[in-house]
Design an enzyme around this catalytic site. Structure first.
Site, short mmCIF file in Angstrom:
data_model
loop_
_atom_site.label_atom_id
_atom_site.label_comp_id
_atom_site.label_asym_id
_atom_site.label_seq_id
_atom_site.Cartn_x
_atom_site.Cartn_y
_atom_site.Cartn_z
N TYR A 30 58.30 53.79 28.28
CA TYR A 30 58.52 54.53 29.54
C TYR A 30 57.20 55.01 30.14
O TYR A 30 56.97 54.87 31.35
CB TYR A 30 59.43 55.72 29.21
CG TYR A 30 59.90 56.55 30.38
CD1 TYR A 30 60.97 56.14 31.16
CD2 TYR A 30 59.28 57.76 30.68
CE1 TYR A 30 61.42 56.92 32.21
CE2 TYR A 30 59.72 58.55 31.73
CZ TYR A 30 60.79 58.12 32.50
OH TYR A 30 61.23 58.90 33.54
N LYS A 43 55.68 53.98 33.74
CA LYS A 43 55.44 55.01 34.77
C LYS A 43 53.96 55.09 35.13
O LYS A 43 53.61 55.39 36.29
CB LYS A 43 55.97 56.36 34.28
CG LYS A 43 57.49 56.39 34.13
CD LYS A 43 58.19 56.12 35.46
CE LYS A 43 59.70 56.27 35.41
NZ LYS A 43 60.35 56.00 36.69
P1 NAP Z 1 69.76 59.07 35.95
O1 NAP Z 1 70.46 60.33 36.27
O2 NAP Z 1 69.93 58.46 34.60
O3 NAP Z 1 70.13 57.98 37.09
C1 NAP Z 1 69.54 56.72 37.03
C2 NAP Z 1 69.92 55.94 38.24
O4 NAP Z 1 69.27 54.65 38.14
C3 NAP Z 1 71.40 55.66 38.33
O5 NAP Z 1 71.78 55.67 39.69
C4 NAP Z 1 71.53 54.28 37.73
O6 NAP Z 1 72.61 53.51 38.21
C5 NAP Z 1 70.26 53.65 38.22
N1 NAP Z 1 69.89 52.49 37.39
C6 NAP Z 1 69.61 52.47 36.08
N2 NAP Z 1 69.36 51.22 35.68
C7 NAP Z 1 69.49 50.45 36.77
C8 NAP Z 1 69.36 49.07 37.01
N3 NAP Z 1 69.03 48.19 36.06
N4 NAP Z 1 69.58 48.62 38.26
C9 NAP Z 1 69.91 49.47 39.27
N5 NAP Z 1 70.05 50.79 39.10
C10 NAP Z 1 69.84 51.26 37.87
O7 NAP Z 1 68.18 59.22 36.11
P2 NAP Z 1 67.34 60.27 36.96
O8 NAP Z 1 66.99 61.39 36.07
O9 NAP Z 1 67.98 60.54 38.26
O10 NAP Z 1 66.00 59.44 37.17
C11 NAP Z 1 65.67 58.80 38.41
C12 NAP Z 1 64.21 58.37 38.34
O11 NAP Z 1 63.40 59.52 38.13
C13 NAP Z 1 63.92 57.41 37.19
O12 NAP Z 1 62.96 56.46 37.61
C14 NAP Z 1 63.33 58.32 36.14
O13 NAP Z 1 62.49 57.62 35.26
C15 NAP Z 1 62.57 59.30 37.01
N6 NAP Z 1 62.28 60.55 36.35
C16 NAP Z 1 63.30 61.39 35.95
C17 NAP Z 1 62.98 62.59 35.33
C18 NAP Z 1 64.03 63.56 34.88
O14 NAP Z 1 63.66 64.58 34.26
N7 NAP Z 1 65.29 63.38 35.17
C19 NAP Z 1 61.64 62.91 35.07
C20 NAP Z 1 60.65 62.04 35.48
C21 NAP Z 1 60.98 60.86 36.13
P3 NAP Z 1 74.02 53.51 37.42
O15 NAP Z 1 74.62 54.86 37.69
O16 NAP Z 1 74.80 52.43 38.05
O17 NAP Z 1 73.72 53.32 35.98
#
Ligand code: NAP
Length: 240
Positions: free
Chosen positions: A148, A152
């Site tokens: 990851y 990133k």
């Molecule tokens: P999340 O709640 O797990 O949601 C992930 C989203 O990505 C969902 O809409 C999922 O779709 C979609 N997704 C996953 N795999 C996919 C694929 N192969 N093709 C198309 N869509 C896909 O994650 P989040 O926390 O919102 O994270 C969003 C972004 O922010 C990510 O890039 C993550 O790395 C980054 N981020 C998050 C955090 C945090 O603390 N939450 C921190 C730093 C960075 P489905 O619902 O259909 O599975």
């Protein structure tokens, strides 16, 4: 922002969902992708007047098809938010090829596929915004997240390169690096890790998806027209 067309990847849940809501609320015509969450994608689309497209972000052919469909309907795509992401955490010595490849392809290669398909039209129009969601793990590293963190950090180098390649055509490219945000991704963390993380955050709490959506909306707007190649950290002070 009325009249602009945006595509947001991974819009069915979490941060992407908040970005869909924010952009749709600003009058942007929103398309968003998802992989599995058909029900929540359909509900969100209906609520916001957005269009949901099932498009696994590691499938370059499906991505090209999706882009063609949006162009056919609108003749333009002005804003791209590369947000879809997954985690497959493990210590390096135990990390499988599958865990490594799944994270690199979903989190990093997807940004390449989609951006490559979009920039030609943005260049022709001499206007575009590319916003890539990185992470504090890509800046500082994180034990158990070699895959990851590499993806990133890769997004940061990719974003800076796009900024240099595309600036002459009035296209900006920036990364947003969230810290811990309350979504399904962090909900699965063990309680002791969550507590340790909160203790290490100067603001003493996790962020909300809307904290990230607001920054994306700013970067997509005319207000941010002189900002490119930057990484905006939104992490409650976790890394200073
Ligand atoms: P999340 O709640 O797990 O949601 C992930 C989203 O990505 C969902 O809409 C999922 O779709 C979609 N997704 C996953 N795999 C996919 C694929 N192969 N093709 C198309 N869509 C896909 O994650 P989040 O926390 O919102 O994270 C969003 C972004 O922010 C990510 O890039 C993550 O790395 C980054 N981020 C998050 C955090 C945090 O603390 N939450 C921190 C730093 C960075 P489905 O619902 O259909 O599975």
């Amino acid at each position: 922002m009325g009249g602009k067309v945006a595509i947001i990847t991974g819009g069915s849940r979490g941060i992407g969902k908040a970005v869909v809501e924010k952009f749709a609320g600003a009058g942007i015509k929103v398309y968003f992708t998802y992989a599995n969450s058909e029900d929540s994608a359909a509900k969100l689309a209906e609520k916001c007047g957005a269009t949901a497209i099932r498009c696994p972000q590691n499938d370059s052919e499906k991505i090209a098809e999706t882009v063609d469909k949006i162009y056919a309907e609108n003749g333009t795509i002005d804003i791209l938010v590369n947000n879809a992401g997954i985690t497959r955490d493990n210590l390096l010595m135990r990390m499988s090829d599958e865990e490594w490849n799944a994270v690199i392809s979903t989190n990093l290669s997807s940004c390449f596929y989609l951006s490559r398909n979009l920039v030609r039209a943005m260049m022709g129009k001499r206007w575009g915004r590319i916003i890539n969601i990185s992470s504090v793990s890509g800046i500082a590293g994180n034990a158990g997240q070699a895959n990851y963190s590499a993806a990133k950090a890769g997004i940061i180098g990719f974003t800076k390169t796009l900024a240099r390649e595309l600036a002459a055509r009035n296209i900006t490219a920036n990364a947003v690096a969230p810290g811990f945000i309350e979504t399904d991704m962090t909900a699965k963390l063990p309680e002791n890790i969550m507590e340790a993380a909160k203790a290490a955050i100067p603001l003493k709490r996790f962020g909300k998806p809307d904290d990230i959506a607001r920054v994306c909306a700013f970067l997509a707007s005319e207000e941010a027209s002189y900002i490119t190649g930057q990484v905006i950290s939104v992490n409650g002070g976790l890394v200073i």
